[in-house]
Structure formats: C-alpha cells, structure tokens
Design a protein around this motif. Structure first.
Motif, PDB file in Angstrom:
ATOM      1  N   THR A 145      41.142  39.503  31.964  1.00 53.00           N
ATOM      2  CA  THR A 145      42.004  38.343  31.714  1.00 53.00           C
ATOM      3  C   THR A 145      43.256  38.330  32.584  1.00 53.00           C
ATOM      4  OG1 THR A 145      43.198  39.475  29.937  1.00 53.00           O
ATOM      5  CG2 THR A 145      41.224  38.223  29.323  1.00 53.00           C
ATOM      6  N   ASP A 146      43.432  39.317  33.448  1.00 54.65           N
ATOM      7  CA  ASP A 146      44.635  39.386  34.275  1.00 54.65           C
ATOM      8  C   ASP A 146      44.341  40.280  35.475  1.00 54.65           C
ATOM      9  OD1 ASP A 146      47.272  38.934  35.033  1.00 54.65           O
ATOM     10  OD2 ASP A 146      48.054  39.320  33.021  1.00 54.65           O
ATOM     11  N   TYR A 147      45.142  40.132  36.534  1.00 53.31           N
ATOM     12  CA  TYR A 147      44.967  40.914  37.757  1.00 53.31           C
ATOM     13  C   TYR A 147      46.311  41.479  38.172  1.00 53.31           C
ATOM     14  CZ  TYR A 147      40.323  38.985  37.866  1.00 53.31           C
ATOM     15  OH  TYR A 147      39.036  38.671  37.525  1.00 53.31           O
ATOM     16  N   ASP A 151      45.283  42.147  45.896  1.00 51.63           N
ATOM     17  CA  ASP A 151      44.059  42.820  46.347  1.00 51.63           C
ATOM     18  C   ASP A 151      43.020  42.845  45.230  1.00 51.63           C
ATOM     19  OD1 ASP A 151      44.977  43.281  48.907  1.00 51.63           O
ATOM     20  OD2 ASP A 151      45.660  45.331  48.492  1.00 51.63           O
ATOM     21  N   ASP A 152      43.473  43.067  43.997  1.00 51.74           N
ATOM     22  CA  ASP A 152      42.543  43.027  42.863  1.00 51.74           C
ATOM     23  C   ASP A 152      41.931  41.636  42.725  1.00 51.74           C
ATOM     24  OD1 ASP A 152      43.110  45.668  42.230  1.00 51.74           O
ATOM     25  OD2 ASP A 152      44.688  45.130  40.795  1.00 51.74           O
ATOM     26  N   LEU A 153      42.771  40.614  42.883  1.00 52.25           N
ATOM     27  CA  LEU A 153      42.273  39.246  42.782  1.00 52.25           C
ATOM     28  C   LEU A 153      41.294  38.943  43.906  1.00 52.25           C
ATOM     29  CD1 LEU A 153      42.498  36.542  41.235  1.00 52.25           C
ATOM     30  CD2 LEU A 153      44.271  35.876  42.882  1.00 52.25           C
ATOM     31  N   ARG A 154      41.592  39.413  45.100  1.00 49.13           N
ATOM     32  CA  ARG A 154      40.682  39.180  46.231  1.00 49.13           C
ATOM     33  C   ARG A 154      39.337  39.843  45.998  1.00 49.13           C
ATOM     34  NH1 ARG A 154      42.167  39.852  52.202  1.00 49.13           N
ATOM     35  NH2 ARG A 154      40.451  38.349  52.338  1.00 49.13           N
ATOM     36  N   TRP A 158      35.920  37.704  46.068  1.00 52.96           N
ATOM     37  CA  TRP A 158      34.764  37.940  46.940  1.00 52.96           C
ATOM     38  C   TRP A 158      33.512  37.392  46.271  1.00 52.96           C
ATOM     39  CZ3 TRP A 158      32.674  38.740  51.446  1.00 52.96           C
ATOM     40  CH2 TRP A 158      31.318  39.086  51.502  1.00 52.96           C
ATOM     41  N   GLY A 159      33.321  37.745  45.012  1.00 50.36           N
ATOM     42  CA  GLY A 159      32.122  37.290  44.316  1.00 50.36           C
ATOM     43  C   GLY A 159      32.206  35.865  43.827  1.00 50.36           C
ATOM     44  N   SER A 160      33.396  35.446  43.395  1.00 52.38           N
ATOM     45  CA  SER A 160      33.512  34.108  42.806  1.00 52.38           C
ATOM     46  C   SER A 160      33.610  33.013  43.855  1.00 52.38           C
ATOM     47  CB  SER A 160      34.740  34.040  41.898  1.00 52.38           C
ATOM     48  OG  SER A 160      35.936  34.094  42.657  1.00 52.38           O
ATOM     49  N   TYR A 209      45.243  34.005  36.538  1.00 54.38           N
ATOM     50  CA  TYR A 209      44.775  34.457  37.844  1.00 54.38           C
ATOM     51  C   TYR A 209      45.905  34.660  38.851  1.00 54.38           C
ATOM     52  CZ  TYR A 209      39.994  33.424  36.370  1.00 54.38           C
ATOM     53  OH  TYR A 209      38.793  33.417  35.714  1.00 54.38           O
ATOM     54  N   LEU A 210      47.125  34.307  38.494  1.00 60.16           N
ATOM     55  CA  LEU A 210      48.259  34.585  39.370  1.00 60.16           C
ATOM     56  C   LEU A 210      48.611  36.062  39.185  1.00 60.16           C
ATOM     57  CD1 LEU A 210      50.447  31.412  38.659  1.00 60.16           C
ATOM     58  CD2 LEU A 210      48.538  31.694  40.268  1.00 60.16           C
TER      59      LEU A 210
END
Length: 324
Positions: A145-147, A151-154, A158-160, A209-210
């Motif tokens: 539910t959070d990043y 880099d974690d979000l990227r 990659w998959g999304s 996602y921020l």
C-alpha cells in the motif's frame, strides 16, 4: 468487470462487431468466428475504459488496431480485480492470472480477452515473461500500500507499466533496437501520470503511490493526503512528480522516430493526450485529492484531428504492413 463466458454460451453473449471494426479484423487476417468475437470484446473494454488509448489506436493502420485492443483489455481486466472500488477480488486475480498464463501457453482460451491476447502474443512474438511480470505487479497491489523510495516504485512500474510499453513495440513496428528504452519510459510516464491524477482514488483503495522519500522531502505525510486538503506542501510535492513525469515523456518522445511512420501519429497523440493530464492537474491547482481531472474533449479533438490527417498521409506513402 465482465465475467468470462464459458464455452457453451460465449457466442450468444458476445456483441456483434460494427462493420468498421470488422474491416480491421479482416485486415489483421483474423477469420475464426470465436476469435473475432473475442477481439470485439477486447475492443469494447478499451472503448469503455481507455478513451485515450482507444482514440490513439484509431490512428493506426487497421490491421494493428485489434492487437492494441487485446493488450489494453488484458491489462484492464487484471487491474480491475484489485482496483475496483465497488467489488475488489484479489482471489479472482490469482485464479484468472493463472488461467491467463495457461491460455497464453496454449495459445487459446475460453476467456475472450485471454483468447485475443494469446493470439496477439503469438502473431507479434511478444514474450510470455512480459505478461508474467505484469501479473506479478498486479498481485503486488493486493497487499503493498506504500513505497519507500522512487526506486521501489520503479520496480513496481516495471511490471505495471514498462512491460506494457514493450508489449506495444511490435504493434508500432520498431525500426531499431534503441526503441526499447523510450518504450519503457513511455510506460512509466503514463503510469506516473495516472498516479498524479488518481491520488484521491488510490487513497480510497488504501494505497499511496507517491514515494515516502518524496513526501518527506516536501513535509507531506500520508495523513496529510488522507485529510484531502491541498496545501502548499502538497502542491510542491505534486509539482515535483509532474516534473519527473515530463522528463520521462521527453525520453519517450525520442522513440517516435524509431517506429514505422504509420504508427507515429498514434504515438504522438497518446503522448500529447496523456501528457495533457499533467496540464489539467496544474490547471485545477493540484486538486486531485477529492476529484479526478481529465483532458477535455475539445483538446482531444484538437490533437486527434491533425493526427488523423498525418496518419492518412503516412498510410498512403507506405505499403501496407503485411506486404512490407
């Protein structure tokens, strides 16, 4: 989200394509009645849920359009299991995802969206791993539910998103292997545009996602976002994410010249309209915590009209895809 029809009833449940879309199926060499109906189901999913993608796809040569519809519908159906505000179904994602990968392996399915995308993957040589990575990202949405960092979000994107850009490359017709990086950047740019626009909706889903590091940089907590009050700190945070997103679009634009001329008006239109989301967020003074902004129809028309003329000229100047 529509249920996948079973073998006995699928023909009676699926809609009859309009003639203009039948011509696209003809151009793509899709003759099997069930497969034609499956692609029509994919088209309707795209038309209902992805106006920008759908409008952009209409600028492609007719034989490319069904493949866009199939790829969009596949991603939309998977996403809806975890993103539906009314009836999220995480277990449904696990079940459907496994069945989808099985259908991709076999090259066919009783599920119309999987049948269409399996045919597209086989026709265009799209790697199965891209679909696996996409579904893995969708599963991540079940409990992440959070990043913490960008880099974690990227890694999630990659998959999304990035793999969607790579799936689309064979549709657009890359002229050089260098088109891969702009395609990845475009997927990320589209996804990050969504994250900026949909902060409020994602909060309703229990997600942010921020990245935490970005929020901390501007003194914004998750509680601040959940209060739905757009403060100056929230504005600065969103402006930062918008600038990052525009940098991705700049990389993506370098890829326009790297695909076939017939595809460039489609790609240019998608970039202009999706990038326009950022302009609308700014015009709304960053009020995305309690509403959803969108690109107005007049702007869509202003972008799509000239692009259609360019698309027609490009088709006249080039031989058709299947005879090239």
């Amino acid at each position: 989200m529509p249920d996948a029809p079973d073998q006995s009833t699928r023909a009676s449940r699926l809609p009859r394509p309009l003639r203009v879309h039948e011509r696209a199926l003809d151009a793509a060499g899709i003759t099997d009645p069930w497969l034609r109906q499956a692609y029509e189901t994919a088209r309707l999913v795209n038309a209902e849920h992805g106006r920008t993608y759908y409008l952009s796809a209409l600028l492609l040569p007719a034989d490319r359009r069904p493949h866009v519809y199939a790829l969009y519908a596949f991603s939309r159906w998977a996403d809806e299991f975890v993103d539906s505000l009314e009836a999220p179904d995480p277990q449904g994602l696990l079940t459907w995802g496994a069945e989808a990968l099985d259908g991709l392996e076999r090259g066919t399915s009783s599920d119309p969206v999987v049948a269409a995308v399996a045919h597209t993957a086989r026709e265009l040589g799209i790697e199965r791993q891209l679909f696996e990575d996409f579904l893995a990202a969708m599963r991540q949405d079940i409990d992440v539910t959070d990043y913490a960092t960008y880099d974690d979000l990227r890694a999630y994107m990659w998959g999304s998103a990035s793999v969607i850009g790579l799936m689309m490359l064979p549709v657009l017709g890359p002229l050089t292997p260098d088109a891969r990086e702009p395609a990845i950047a475009l997927g990320e740019a589209f996804q990050l545009s969504n994250f900026v626009r949909d902060v409020g909706e994602d909060l309703d889903r229990g997600r942010v996602y921020l990245p935490q590091e970005d929020r901390a940089r501007f003194g914004v907590t998750r509680a601040d976002l959940e209060s739905r009050v757009v403060t100056d700190r929230v504005r600065r945070l969103l402006a930062f994410e918008i600038e990052r997103c525009r940098e991705l679009y700049a990389v993506a634009r370098t890829g326009v010249a790297m695909v076939r001329p017939e595809s460039r008006p489609c790609l240019e239109t998608a970039i202009a309209l999706y990038g326009g989301i950022l302009d609308e967020v700014e015009a709304a003074d960053y009020h995305v915590l309690d509403r959803r902004v969108s690109v107005p129809n007049r702007r869509r028309a202003a972008v799509a009209g000239p692009a259609l003329l360019r698309a027609v000229r490009a088709r006249r100047e080039r031989t058709r895809w299947r005879t090239a």
